[in-house]
Design an enzyme around this catalytic site. Structure first.
Site, PDB file in Angstrom:
ATOM      1  N   GLU A  96      23.640   5.226 -22.412  1.00  0.00           N
ATOM      2  CA  GLU A  96      23.325   6.375 -21.560  1.00  0.00           C
ATOM      3  C   GLU A  96      24.597   7.108 -21.166  1.00  0.00           C
ATOM      4  O   GLU A  96      24.631   8.330 -21.101  1.00  0.00           O
ATOM      5  CB  GLU A  96      22.573   5.909 -20.302  1.00  0.00           C
ATOM      6  CG  GLU A  96      21.889   7.028 -19.520  1.00  0.00           C
ATOM      7  CD  GLU A  96      22.776   7.719 -18.493  1.00  0.00           C
ATOM      8  OE1 GLU A  96      22.386   8.774 -17.999  1.00  0.00           O
ATOM      9  OE2 GLU A  96      23.875   7.207 -18.191  1.00  0.00           O
ATOM     10  N   GLU A  97      25.641   6.340 -20.921  1.00  0.00           N
ATOM     11  CA  GLU A  97      26.887   6.946 -20.447  1.00  0.00           C
ATOM     12  C   GLU A  97      27.620   7.706 -21.552  1.00  0.00           C
ATOM     13  O   GLU A  97      28.663   8.298 -21.310  1.00  0.00           O
ATOM     14  CB  GLU A  97      27.800   5.886 -19.821  1.00  0.00           C
ATOM     15  CG  GLU A  97      27.173   5.170 -18.608  1.00  0.00           C
ATOM     16  CD  GLU A  97      26.961   6.065 -17.383  1.00  0.00           C
ATOM     17  OE1 GLU A  97      27.331   7.247 -17.449  1.00  0.00           O
ATOM     18  OE2 GLU A  97      26.422   5.563 -16.376  1.00  0.00           O
ATOM     19  N   ASP A 115      24.922   1.818 -10.892  1.00  0.00           N
ATOM     20  CA  ASP A 115      24.613   2.670 -12.041  1.00  0.00           C
ATOM     21  C   ASP A 115      24.777   1.868 -13.313  1.00  0.00           C
ATOM     22  O   ASP A 115      25.860   1.843 -13.870  1.00  0.00           O
ATOM     23  CB  ASP A 115      25.547   3.892 -12.017  1.00  0.00           C
ATOM     24  CG  ASP A 115      25.256   4.852 -13.153  1.00  0.00           C
ATOM     25  OD1 ASP A 115      24.244   4.675 -13.850  1.00  0.00           O
ATOM     26  OD2 ASP A 115      26.062   5.771 -13.366  1.00  0.00           O
ATOM     27  N   HIS A 152      30.877   5.315 -10.748  1.00  0.00           N
ATOM     28  CA  HIS A 152      31.792   5.612 -11.858  1.00  0.00           C
ATOM     29  C   HIS A 152      33.255   5.462 -11.447  1.00  0.00           C
ATOM     30  O   HIS A 152      34.141   5.850 -12.198  1.00  0.00           O
ATOM     31  CB  HIS A 152      31.601   7.028 -12.420  1.00  0.00           C
ATOM     32  CG  HIS A 152      30.363   7.180 -13.238  1.00  0.00           C
ATOM     33  ND1 HIS A 152      30.274   8.023 -14.305  1.00  0.00           N
ATOM     34  CD2 HIS A 152      29.162   6.585 -13.160  1.00  0.00           C
ATOM     35  CE1 HIS A 152      29.063   7.952 -14.847  1.00  0.00           C
ATOM     36  NE2 HIS A 152      28.369   7.072 -14.146  1.00  0.00           N
ATOM     37  N   ASP A 160      24.130  -0.178 -20.300  1.00  0.00           N
ATOM     38  CA  ASP A 160      25.558   0.068 -20.379  1.00  0.00           C
ATOM     39  C   ASP A 160      26.135   0.537 -19.054  1.00  0.00           C
ATOM     40  O   ASP A 160      25.412   1.020 -18.177  1.00  0.00           O
ATOM     41  CB  ASP A 160      25.844   1.138 -21.447  1.00  0.00           C
ATOM     42  CG  ASP A 160      25.071   2.432 -21.182  1.00  0.00           C
ATOM     43  OD1 ASP A 160      23.826   2.379 -21.156  1.00  0.00           O
ATOM     44  OD2 ASP A 160      25.703   3.489 -20.979  1.00  0.00           O
ATOM     45  N   HIS A 197      19.401   1.777 -17.875  1.00  0.00           N
ATOM     46  CA  HIS A 197      20.276   1.564 -19.044  1.00  0.00           C
ATOM     47  C   HIS A 197      21.149   0.332 -18.854  1.00  0.00           C
ATOM     48  O   HIS A 197      21.521  -0.012 -17.741  1.00  0.00           O
ATOM     49  CB  HIS A 197      21.107   2.810 -19.367  1.00  0.00           C
ATOM     50  CG  HIS A 197      21.965   3.330 -18.251  1.00  0.00           C
ATOM     51  ND1 HIS A 197      23.249   2.885 -18.029  1.00  0.00           N
ATOM     52  CD2 HIS A 197      21.728   4.266 -17.300  1.00  0.00           C
ATOM     53  CE1 HIS A 197      23.763   3.548 -16.989  1.00  0.00           C
ATOM     54  NE2 HIS A 197      22.864   4.376 -16.524  1.00  0.00           N
ATOM     55  N   ASP A 210      12.950   6.743 -13.618  1.00  0.00           N
ATOM     56  CA  ASP A 210      14.289   6.421 -14.133  1.00  0.00           C
ATOM     57  C   ASP A 210      15.286   6.493 -12.983  1.00  0.00           C
ATOM     58  O   ASP A 210      14.948   6.887 -11.863  1.00  0.00           O
ATOM     59  CB  ASP A 210      14.661   7.405 -15.259  1.00  0.00           C
ATOM     60  CG  ASP A 210      15.915   6.973 -16.037  1.00  0.00           C
ATOM     61  OD1 ASP A 210      16.317   5.789 -15.936  1.00  0.00           O
ATOM     62  OD2 ASP A 210      16.497   7.827 -16.746  1.00  0.00           O
TER      63      ASP A 210
HETATM   64 ZN    ZN Z   1      23.262   5.711 -15.039  1.00  0.00          ZN
END
Ligand code: ZN
Ligand code: NAG
Ligand code: NAG
Length: 576
Positions: free
Chosen positions: A238-239, A204, A547, A169, A167, A267
């Site tokens: 995705e987030e 991520d 994150h 984002d 992804h 993925d």
């Molecule tokens: Zn991710």
């Protein structure tokens, strides 16, 4: 990956809180070290593993997999070991990180608000400049404006394509935490000493997105022509669960290739765990727990607080919440839980597991008592218990608006992560069971989804509804061609590539599961062979930072991810 935390918020604070996911990942990471919650065994630096520690009666279930060596592997050494390749690779990742493609919980349709997504358009231009061959030779389509779909036409169009996801984002960076970063979150700074590339998205999952494009760019440069079409599908929200990106991309792909029209999907997910001195276990995620938010509403009567009933709607709701918390879902450990495969590898190859635990893991397939012991052990450890049961957390509560007015309505939201053996229906039914009991206790009516099983009384009624639900993901196979090629490729990349020339490093391939979901939630109809895996070695610090502050990735881990994709494309062509 999207971490939907139990409080529904993203972890933005300096420490990001101890989210269940991070706790879980950390738990897996220390599986070989502190499995029993006992103190570490001090392992002497000299101790080398003497192979499998099984007694004569036991069959190995975590044996060494035969590496699948592609006949075309022109650039694998270059990718893994060339200084110039590494420099340019780090630069690409670094520049990708510098474009802050932050996504929020609620986002407009891209066509309605291009300004909102300005960084995504910038990101697309960056990709065009950085991967010229990909953009010359692959077809690029944009789905719902910003979803990126690349198709590398295979020479044998009747074969099912392989599909790589990632992804675009990233989760936002809390402005208040910018100063806590060793290097600013969108600097993409590379520190040679630690070999770390810093910034939001470094793990991520700009790393994976860039690795996929870079592997294909290199294959093109090397003159490779795939037999099977290769597809890249990159969502952009995705987030926030992927309603604008992945949902559209998956529907578009299903329209084009049909149900079960894809060979396999790779993925983001888990990677390679160092679980003991020189012992590595690769753990693709083959299952994801389900999800449901249940909204419970206690509908009562208003009135003046000077003449209250014995229990207001807040009191009734509170009693129900207490009952729900006092009756958690029981553990349901079965051998098909992907975690068991990881535990088995630890039991067979790590010396650090307490003896008793090791024994029960190894005996579990044949011995019910050992399975029960294992279940008891896993459910008594907070790092593992939520991987073998459905969770329940009351996350939102509303009731009353004024001190002298009785609350007509009290409502709360119960969030669940559903065990892989359970279902949305079973989970909601459990909540409804307790809600109905409480309704009877207080003389209220009861309705589920608006259907009354006890009519509304003069006091009111309790109502149970589903707000948002996702069944547990189908468990991906761990036998058959798709799995064998995945596992054999991982084995080759590490055994013959990353660890080449080292005789003190061993790698085994297992599986694990995830309490959260990636964008693959929308892709289930395309193939059963969904593997969430990045071929990077994960060190303990990695999970503290996803994150959160100081997100970073080792450059060497990024290179192994590129090498894996390069080999996987060729191996699928040559072996399926
Ligand atoms: Zn991710
Ligand atoms: C980020 O890394 C820096 C340098 O290693 C450290 O001083 C800081 O405490 C870290 N921040 C957090 C929140 O862990
Ligand atoms: C998969 O197919 C079924 C049946 O056609 C459909 O109901 C479901 O919505 C599809 N799932 C996804 C994630 O698109």
């Amino acid at each position: 990956m999207a971490m939907r935390l139990q409080d529904g918020s993203k972890s933005l604070g300096p420490k990001g809180g101890r989210s269940p996911l991070r706790r879980h990942l950390h738990g897996l990471l220390t599986v070989g070290l502190a499995l029993a919650g006992t103190a570490l065994y001090v392992v002497s630096q000299r101790s080398s593993r003497e192979g499998v520690i099984l007694s004569g009666k036991e069959v190995s279930r975590c044996g060494k997999i035969e590496p699948i060596v592609p006949s075309f592997k022109k650039s694998v050494d270059l990718i893994l070991h060339d200084a110039e390749f590494k420099r340019s690779s780090v630069e690409k990742l670094s520049k990708a990180i510098q474009i802050p493609t932050e996504i929020w919980d609620v986002n407009p349709e891209p066509a309605d608000d291009p300004e909102w997504y300005a960084h995504f358009y910038e990101f697309h231009r960056f990709l065009e400049q950085t991967f010229p061959l990909v953009h010359e030779r692959l077809t690029r389509e944009k789905v719902n404006e910003l979803g990126l779909l690349y198709t590398w036409e295979g020479s044998e169009p009747e074969l099912k394509p392989v599909l790589f996801m990632a992804h675009q984002d990233v989760v936002p960076v809390n402005k208040e935490t910018w100063d806590d970063w060793e290097y600013p979150p969108f600097s993409g700074h590379y520190d040679e000493k630690s070999d770390l590339v810093w910034g939001r998205g470094s793990n991520d999952c700009k790393n994976l997105l860039i690795a996929e494009l870079e592997a294909i760019e290199q294959l093109l440069l090397d003159g490779y022509q795939p037999k099977r079409s290769v597809i890249l599908s990159f969502g952009f929200d995705e987030e926030s669960s992927g309603p604008l990106g992945a949902r559209h991309l998956a529907a578009f792909l299903e329209d084009r290739y049909g149900r079960d029209g894809i060979f396999s999907i790779i993925d983001e997910g888990f990677g390679v765990l160092p679980i003991d001195e020189g012992l590595f276990v690769a753990s693709p995620i083959t299952a994801e727990k389900g999800y449901v938010d249940v909204v419970v509403t206690v509908n009562g009567k208003g009135g003046h607080s000077s003449v209250p009933p014995d229990h207001t709607t807040i009191g009734v709701a509170s009693d129900l919440i207490t009952v729900l918390e006092d009756n958690p879902f029981g553990p349901d450990f079965e051998l098909d839980n992907p975690l068991f495969s990881l535990l088995t590898c630890a039991a067979e190859h790590s010396k650090r597991l307490p003896k008793d635990l090791r024994k029960h893991i190894l005996r579990a397939p044949k011995n019910k008592a050992s399975r029960k012991m294992l279940e008891k052990f896993l459910s008594s450890d907070v790092r593992f218990r939520d991987l073998i049961r459905t969770t329940r957390a009351v996350d939102v509560f509303n009731g009353g608006i004024k001190a002298n007015a009785l609350p007509e309505v009290s409502t709360f939201v119960v969030n669940h992560r559903i065990d892989i053996h359970s279902s949305v229906e079973e989970t909601v039914a459990a909540d409804a069971y307790f809600a109905e009991k409480i309704a009877k206790k207080y003389g209220y009516g009861f309705a589920r989804n608006g259907e009354f099983s006890i009519p509304e009384t003069e006091l009111g009624y309790i109502d149970v509804k589903v707000a948002k639900a996702l069944e547990p993901a189908p468990v991906s196979p761990t036998s058959g061609a798709a799995w064998d090629i995945l596992a054999g490729t991982i084995q080759d990349v590490f055994e013959n590539g990353v660890f080449a020339g080292r005789d003190d490093a061993e790698l085994y391939v297992s599986t694990t599961l995830m309490p959260a979901n990636t964008d693959t939630r929308y892709y289930w109809n395309l193939t059963k062979n969904i593997y969430r895996f990045v071929a990077s070695i994960l060190d303990a610090s990695t999970f503290e930072t996803i994150h959160s502050v100081n997100e970073s990735i080792k450059a060497s881990s990024h290179l192994s991810a590129i090498a894996f994709i390069y080999e996987y494309i060729v191996n699928v062509d040559e072996n399926a």
